[in-house]
Motif scaffolding. Structure first.
Motif, PDB file in Angstrom:
ATOM      1  N   TYR A  74       0.860  -1.181   0.000  1.00 21.80           N
ATOM      2  CA  TYR A  74       0.000   0.000   0.000  1.00 21.80           C
ATOM      3  C   TYR A  74       0.899   1.235   0.000  1.00 21.80           C
ATOM      4  O   TYR A  74       1.766   1.361   0.866  1.00 21.80           O
ATOM      5  CB  TYR A  74      -0.906   0.001   1.236  1.00 21.80           C
ATOM      6  CG  TYR A  74      -1.880  -1.152   1.257  1.00 21.80           C
ATOM      7  CD1 TYR A  74      -3.157  -1.003   0.734  1.00 21.80           C
ATOM      8  CD2 TYR A  74      -1.520  -2.393   1.793  1.00 21.80           C
ATOM      9  CE1 TYR A  74      -4.057  -2.066   0.750  1.00 21.80           C
ATOM     10  CE2 TYR A  74      -2.415  -3.449   1.814  1.00 21.80           C
ATOM     11  CZ  TYR A  74      -3.683  -3.277   1.286  1.00 21.80           C
ATOM     12  OH  TYR A  74      -4.566  -4.326   1.297  1.00 21.80           O
ATOM     13  N   VAL A  87      -2.688   2.001   6.750  1.00 21.18           N
ATOM     14  CA  VAL A  87      -3.583   1.232   5.880  1.00 21.18           C
ATOM     15  C   VAL A  87      -4.959   1.128   6.525  1.00 21.18           C
ATOM     16  O   VAL A  87      -5.980   1.367   5.884  1.00 21.18           O
ATOM     17  CB  VAL A  87      -3.011  -0.174   5.571  1.00 21.18           C
ATOM     18  CG1 VAL A  87      -4.047  -1.054   4.903  1.00 21.18           C
ATOM     19  CG2 VAL A  87      -1.761  -0.061   4.709  1.00 21.18           C
ATOM     20  N   ILE A  91      -7.425   3.082   3.991  1.00 21.73           N
ATOM     21  CA  ILE A  91      -8.034   2.214   2.983  1.00 21.73           C
ATOM     22  C   ILE A  91      -9.442   1.876   3.455  1.00 21.73           C
ATOM     23  O   ILE A  91      -9.633   1.094   4.374  1.00 21.73           O
ATOM     24  CB  ILE A  91      -7.201   0.931   2.766  1.00 21.73           C
ATOM     25  CG1 ILE A  91      -5.760   1.264   2.425  1.00 21.73           C
ATOM     26  CG2 ILE A  91      -7.838   0.055   1.699  1.00 21.73           C
ATOM     27  CD1 ILE A  91      -5.566   2.018   1.123  1.00 21.73           C
ATOM     28  N   VAL A  97      -8.673   4.793  -5.655  1.00 18.82           N
ATOM     29  CA  VAL A  97      -7.485   3.956  -5.636  1.00 18.82           C
ATOM     30  C   VAL A  97      -6.998   3.695  -7.057  1.00 18.82           C
ATOM     31  O   VAL A  97      -7.759   3.758  -8.019  1.00 18.82           O
ATOM     32  CB  VAL A  97      -7.745   2.592  -4.948  1.00 18.82           C
ATOM     33  CG1 VAL A  97      -8.015   2.761  -3.473  1.00 18.82           C
ATOM     34  CG2 VAL A  97      -8.872   1.834  -5.618  1.00 18.82           C
ATOM     35  N   ARG A 112      -0.587  -4.236  -5.488  1.00 12.94           N
ATOM     36  CA  ARG A 112      -0.173  -2.871  -5.083  1.00 12.94           C
ATOM     37  C   ARG A 112      -1.399  -1.966  -5.119  1.00 12.94           C
ATOM     38  O   ARG A 112      -2.155  -1.980  -6.079  1.00 12.94           O
ATOM     39  CB  ARG A 112       0.885  -2.345  -6.053  1.00 12.94           C
ATOM     40  CG  ARG A 112       1.461  -0.997  -5.672  1.00 12.94           C
ATOM     41  CD  ARG A 112       2.614  -0.671  -6.621  1.00 12.94           C
ATOM     42  NE  ARG A 112       3.353   0.498  -6.183  1.00 12.94           N
ATOM     43  CZ  ARG A 112       3.102   1.733  -6.596  1.00 12.94           C
ATOM     44  NH1 ARG A 112       2.118   1.977  -7.430  1.00 12.94           N
ATOM     45  NH2 ARG A 112       3.830   2.726  -6.149  1.00 12.94           N
ATOM     46  N   VAL A 113      -1.576  -1.203  -4.050  1.00 10.26           N
ATOM     47  CA  VAL A 113      -2.687  -0.259  -3.960  1.00 10.26           C
ATOM     48  C   VAL A 113      -2.107   1.129  -3.717  1.00 10.26           C
ATOM     49  O   VAL A 113      -1.314   1.320  -2.798  1.00 10.26           O
ATOM     50  CB  VAL A 113      -3.659  -0.635  -2.806  1.00 10.26           C
ATOM     51  CG1 VAL A 113      -4.788   0.378  -2.700  1.00 10.26           C
ATOM     52  CG2 VAL A 113      -4.197  -2.035  -2.984  1.00 10.26           C
TER      53      VAL A 113
END
Length: 118
Positions: A74, A87, A91, A97, A112-113
């Protein structure tokens, strides 16, 4: 009248194709040694999220479900890696995103974010 219907149908189909094309892209890089890597990315709004189990992104083509890869990183747009506490705080459903993912068959594995910077 028949031509108007045909034009309207074509416009709708082309518009749908453009919307889909904008949500996902693949970048392929070949190094001097001949190694080729591909990164597929997509962007949208986090639609459903349960850590470790559910990750659904609402893209221009509609909601898309992703499974979790073995490791998921992240980060922020500037490249800063988020801590576990960050996170948990950042998130959540409704957050824009951009994700990188691998595909096996019809399954997309997010690895992967990326979220906006602070």
């Amino acid at each position: 009248m028949k031509n108007l219907f045909t034009y309207a149908t074509c416009a709708l189909l082309l518009g749908a194709g453009v919307a889909t094309a904008q949500s996902t892209s693949t970048t392929t890089t070949t190094t001097a040694g001949g190694t080729t890597t591909s990164v597929t990315t997509s962007s949208g709004t986090l639609h459903e999220y349960t850590p470790g189990t559910t990750f659904i992104v609402k893209e221009t083509s509609g909601p898309v479900a992703y499974k979790y890869a073995k490791t998921v990183t992240y980060v922020t747009k500037s490249g800063k890696t988020l801590t576990e506490d960050q996170v948990k705080a950042r998130i959540k459903v409704g957050v824009p995103v951009r994700i990188a993912f691998d595909t096996e068959g019809d399954v997309r594995y997010v690895n992967r974010v990326e979220v906006d910077d602070d």
